[in-house]
Design an enzyme around this catalytic site. Sequence first.
Site, PDB file in Angstrom:
ATOM      1  N   LEU A   1      -4.991  -3.019  19.030  1.00 54.97           N
ATOM      2  CA  LEU A   1      -6.063  -2.600  20.124  1.00 54.97           C
ATOM      3  C   LEU A   1      -7.277  -3.486  20.001  1.00 54.97           C
ATOM      4  O   LEU A   1      -8.119  -3.227  19.967  1.00 54.97           O
ATOM      5  CB  LEU A   1      -6.569  -1.305  20.257  1.00 54.97           C
ATOM      6  CG  LEU A   1      -6.858  -0.432  21.543  1.00 54.97           C
ATOM      7  CD1 LEU A   1      -5.593  -1.023  22.561  1.00 54.97           C
ATOM      8  CD2 LEU A   1      -6.707   0.935  21.324  1.00 54.97           C
ATOM      9  N   HIS A   2      -6.960  -4.913  20.224  1.00 54.87           N
ATOM     10  CA  HIS A   2      -8.033  -5.979  20.059  1.00 54.87           C
ATOM     11  C   HIS A   2      -8.687  -6.109  21.502  1.00 54.87           C
ATOM     12  O   HIS A   2      -8.542  -5.270  22.406  1.00 54.87           O
ATOM     13  CB  HIS A   2      -7.397  -7.511  19.844  1.00 54.87           C
ATOM     14  CG  HIS A   2      -6.213  -7.785  20.773  1.00 54.87           C
ATOM     15  ND1 HIS A   2      -6.521  -8.638  21.662  1.00 54.87           N
ATOM     16  CD2 HIS A   2      -5.003  -7.451  20.752  1.00 54.87           C
ATOM     17  CE1 HIS A   2      -5.663  -8.886  22.446  1.00 54.87           C
ATOM     18  NE2 HIS A   2      -4.415  -7.820  22.109  1.00 54.87           N
ATOM     19  N   ALA A   3      -9.861  -6.892  21.636  1.00 60.57           N
ATOM     20  CA  ALA A   3     -10.507  -7.032  22.692  1.00 60.57           C
ATOM     21  C   ALA A   3      -9.736  -6.963  24.030  1.00 60.57           C
ATOM     22  O   ALA A   3     -10.075  -6.098  25.173  1.00 60.57           O
ATOM     23  CB  ALA A   3     -11.341  -8.328  22.560  1.00 60.57           C
TER      24      ALA A   3
END
Lengths: 331, 92
Positions: free
Chosen positions: B17-19
């Site tokens: 769940l990166h940017a």
Amino acid sequence: MEVSTLLRALRVELGLELIAGKSGLDRRITGPGIQKSGLALTGFNHMVKPGLIQVLGKTEIDYLWSLEPKNRYEASNHLISCSPPGIIVTRSLDIPEQLIRSATDSRVPLMSTGLRSALLIESLHKFLANRMAQVRSIHGVLVDVFGVGILLIGKSGIGKSECALELVMRGHRLVADDVVDVNFVPPSSIIGAGNELIRHNMEIRGLGIINIKDLFGVAAIRESKKIQLVINVEDWDNSKVYDRLGIVTQTHSILGVSIPRIDIPVRPGRSLTSIIEVAARNQILKVMGHHSALEFQHKIDASVEHSVQVVRGISELPHSLPAGIIDDDAE
Amino acid sequence: MDEIATTRLTIINDLGLHARAATLLVQTASRFESDLYISKDGRQINGKSIMGVLLLTAGKGTELEMEAIGPDCNQLIAAIEELVKNKFGEDK
């Protein structure tokens, strides 16, 4: 919390020095309580609670010294056998070597401090209570407005962050945006802080993520703040009855603590920021014992009472009238 | 009484769940009227808050508990499930 953590954090502040039992530094402290367990030395050690730091002051150490040397080890063992996470001797007292030996044998960290028992217990309890407090995250923005910790809550996109940004630009301080970690500090305080990872960053729709500390400097931020007022920002609802006088005190419960709450409806043309600034000023007044709304109500009530008496033909003013009414009449 | 829908999802894309993925999730959730709460390791955050979602620092394999509350909670959960299943539109 491990004893090593305590030692590291308070070594300088409390002048803690590890005397013996280094291999037991991984013992865990499980409660913020502190016991001063003189009776345990006599063998009456049922009340020694596991997981609590034990403090030995002048009375306890004097008692050990008063015993025959051969009995000191046994007395020390009565306490050590309860396996406390750590023992702290106060006033830099001379510690009998039998106690040191007993602590070393059983791997119980034995520490010494120059402080008196009362001061040590107070500082230690405060530290432990703070560290062991329950933590929860709340969706909201925490700001310090004129020194009042205000938590803004309300649904996403209502403008909490924008309002906080405006407050920062007016010289107030941001504690946390979006995710506020709150913890309960006995007896009745709720302390809010930003999460380390996102601390002092803020999301403003259209701008993205901005860093308040970098943009406005250190004076625009705060690490943590006691929450003193909760402001619930909501869409203007025509069917809802809003508080018009401010006499009813509503509260918001956080971790079981009731904090004064006000609901503020937003509508174009209403400056939320100004309202919040005034709410903060009002809160300061209340804390100082001035309740504007109640004082106003008393004034009105007294005035109404007076007019009733005039109608009845009683012309004299009652002595209980608050100051102000008489002056108003004189004008 | 508001309707509640819950689900448990595992993040399966490599980057987690990166940017960008977090932004997509928040944007998707914000299209619905219902509120979305996401929990990981006992920390619950608001699923419509980008800061909160980023704070989850959910890598590949992380299990997230989702709880939607509101009139369109089932549609919201379905949309989020779809998004996570499709690896946020990423290749792997």
